[in-house]
Design an enzyme around this catalytic site. Sequence first.
Site, PDB file in Angstrom:
ATOM      1  N   LYS A 137     -32.055  89.307 -45.849  1.00  0.00           N
ATOM      2  CA  LYS A 137     -31.362  89.144 -47.055  1.00  0.00           C
ATOM      3  C   LYS A 137     -30.323  90.449 -47.335  1.00  0.00           C
ATOM      4  CE  LYS A 137     -34.071  85.812 -49.480  1.00  0.00           C
ATOM      5  NZ  LYS A 137     -35.340  85.753 -49.285  1.00  0.00           N
ATOM      6  N   LYS A 147     -31.797  78.577 -38.798  1.00  0.00           N
ATOM      7  CA  LYS A 147     -32.911  78.184 -39.591  1.00  0.00           C
ATOM      8  C   LYS A 147     -32.555  77.523 -40.871  1.00  0.00           C
ATOM      9  CE  LYS A 147     -35.283  80.580 -42.538  1.00  0.00           C
ATOM     10  NZ  LYS A 147     -36.055  81.451 -43.327  1.00  0.00           N
ATOM     11  N   LYS A 167     -32.850  77.160 -48.033  1.00  0.00           N
ATOM     12  CA  LYS A 167     -31.941  76.972 -49.481  1.00  0.00           C
ATOM     13  C   LYS A 167     -30.852  77.789 -49.496  1.00  0.00           C
ATOM     14  CE  LYS A 167     -36.515  76.555 -51.272  1.00  0.00           C
ATOM     15  NZ  LYS A 167     -37.605  76.843 -51.903  1.00  0.00           N
TER      16      LYS A 167
HETATM   17  P1  TYM Z   1     -40.596  79.152 -49.221  1.00  0.00           P
HETATM   18  O1  TYM Z   1     -40.426  78.506 -50.641  1.00  0.00           O
HETATM   19  O2  TYM Z   1     -39.207  79.869 -48.753  1.00  0.00           O
HETATM   20  O3  TYM Z   1     -40.895  78.193 -48.109  1.00  0.00           O
HETATM   21  C1  TYM Z   1     -41.988  77.326 -48.276  1.00  0.00           C
HETATM   22  C2  TYM Z   1     -42.658  77.089 -46.973  1.00  0.00           C
HETATM   23  O4  TYM Z   1     -41.655  76.389 -45.971  1.00  0.00           O
HETATM   24  C3  TYM Z   1     -41.480  77.091 -44.861  1.00  0.00           C
HETATM   25  N1  TYM Z   1     -40.240  76.962 -44.347  1.00  0.00           N
HETATM   26  C4  TYM Z   1     -40.062  76.392 -42.992  1.00  0.00           C
HETATM   27  N2  TYM Z   1     -40.831  76.246 -42.086  1.00  0.00           N
HETATM   28  C5  TYM Z   1     -40.049  75.597 -40.853  1.00  0.00           C
HETATM   29  N3  TYM Z   1     -38.561  75.850 -40.814  1.00  0.00           N
HETATM   30  C6  TYM Z   1     -37.848  76.233 -42.038  1.00  0.00           C
HETATM   31  N4  TYM Z   1     -36.620  75.874 -41.597  1.00  0.00           N
HETATM   32  C7  TYM Z   1     -38.408  76.502 -43.112  1.00  0.00           C
HETATM   33  N5  TYM Z   1     -37.967  77.014 -44.220  1.00  0.00           N
HETATM   34  C8  TYM Z   1     -39.179  77.026 -44.995  1.00  0.00           C
HETATM   35  C9  TYM Z   1     -41.865  78.587 -45.259  1.00  0.00           C
HETATM   36  O5  TYM Z   1     -42.309  79.280 -44.179  1.00  0.00           O
HETATM   37  C10 TYM Z   1     -43.041  78.341 -46.129  1.00  0.00           C
HETATM   38  O6  TYM Z   1     -44.321  78.199 -45.572  1.00  0.00           O
HETATM   39  N6  TYM Z   1     -42.984  83.324 -49.996  1.00  0.00           N
HETATM   40  C11 TYM Z   1     -43.350  82.276 -49.725  1.00  0.00           C
HETATM   41  C12 TYM Z   1     -43.765  81.479 -50.749  1.00  0.00           C
HETATM   42  C13 TYM Z   1     -45.123  82.008 -51.115  1.00  0.00           C
HETATM   43  C14 TYM Z   1     -46.523  81.872 -50.280  1.00  0.00           C
HETATM   44  C15 TYM Z   1     -47.262  82.824 -51.038  1.00  0.00           C
HETATM   45  C16 TYM Z   1     -46.865  81.307 -49.257  1.00  0.00           C
HETATM   46  C17 TYM Z   1     -45.609  82.822 -52.161  1.00  0.00           C
HETATM   47  N7  TYM Z   1     -46.706  83.186 -52.010  1.00  0.00           N
HETATM   48  C18 TYM Z   1     -48.691  82.883 -50.674  1.00  0.00           C
HETATM   49  C19 TYM Z   1     -47.909  81.166 -48.662  1.00  0.00           C
HETATM   50  C20 TYM Z   1     -49.062  82.224 -49.458  1.00  0.00           C
HETATM   51  C21 TYM Z   1     -41.745  81.462 -49.655  1.00  0.00           C
HETATM   52  O7  TYM Z   1     -40.641  81.989 -49.919  1.00  0.00           O
HETATM   53  O8  TYM Z   1     -41.945  80.236 -49.144  1.00  0.00           O
END
Ligand code: TYM
Length: 335
Positions: free
Chosen positions: A110, A205, A208
């Site tokens: 970021k 990748k 959002k």
């Molecule tokens: P977030 O909201 O960015 O994404 C949610 C999940 O989607 C996966 N993901 C992807 N996997 C493959 N290819 C992609 N292009 C892709 N984009 C997103 C992410 O790896 C994720 O698994 N920090 C986390 C949310 C969170 C969390 C937690 C997850 C908060 N607390 C505790 C697990 C355990 C996040 O921002 O995910």
Amino acid sequence: MRILSGVQSSGRLHLGNYYGALRQFIELQHEGEALYFIANLHALTTVRDAALARELTRETAVAYLALGLDPKKAVLFRQSDIPEVLDLYWVLGTVVPMSNLERAHSYKDKLARGVAADFGLFAYPVLMAADILLYGADVVPVGRDQVQHVEFARDWATKFNVTYVKGYEPADPTGAGGHPPGVLKLPRFRLRDETAVVPGIDGQKMSKSYGNAIDLFADDKETKKRIMGIKTDSTPVEAPKPPEGPLYDLLKVMAPPAEWPAIEAEWRAGGKGYGDFKKRLLDLFHATFDDARKRRSELLADPGEVDRVLDAGAKRARELAAPIAKSVRRAVGLG
Ligand code: TYM
């Protein structure tokens, strides 16, 4: 086995979220005690509008349900409904080395993109570790970009246990070998290699924040526009296509395994243009998600049902968190 994971309510869900994470969540709800949440505290690092934050929290809950989360099997809750998580976030922060946070990939990524960092963004992995450790999760299904965060949670749980549990032996974390067990359980990530990183329409990748996402619930016109906008090279229609790039990768991710060999054979044979393959991808998209898209509209029209699920989920999640939250307080001298 306790399974836990979350998705931020920072925007609409996309194919990366589904294939990287949510599809696994839905499958795993049959294999153990599953807890899934809407990370609306994490979302505050990017969403700075209260009405939008509320709307996206609900949208994310609806998306989980529309995609197949069964509230009879899995607990669905809002992160912010469990105040104990903020307690653990602070306590854990007192044993987290700064150097870990400074080398966190998502934070560095970021910064490299010019995002002005604030404390929330920097401390983000600590809150995520608290999410995981508060419920004693064994398995955390995620996409590749979250793996380092789960590993941090594991390291910090060990650090906490070593600091606060007398006689704790990191090589015997559960106490099976006769040492005192840790207060915090060590979690493991679960990654599906084939979908660990789903590419966006520009080949980076899918994210959002990169403007390259294909959303699960955009309208038909927008979906078509995104899919037709996938970046391709200038290989002529007659020529075999190189087996790489976002269109190839997305077809591979979305095609049912039985259909993929035929699609790949056509790709390699030549004679079909990228436009034909994009149409194929659009068909796969609709075949895969139209039921969920319909369910989503129905759920949006019935907010009472979603509230009931979230209220029941919060109650259950709090019950599961209570003993660990209490042990943590006792271990550090707050209770
Ligand atoms: P977030 O909201 O960015 O994404 C949610 C999940 O989607 C996966 N993901 C992807 N996997 C493959 N290819 C992609 N292009 C892709 N984009 C997103 C992410 O790896 C994720 O698994 N920090 C986390 C949310 C969170 C969390 C937690 C997850 C908060 N607390 C505790 C697990 C355990 C996040 O921002 O995910």
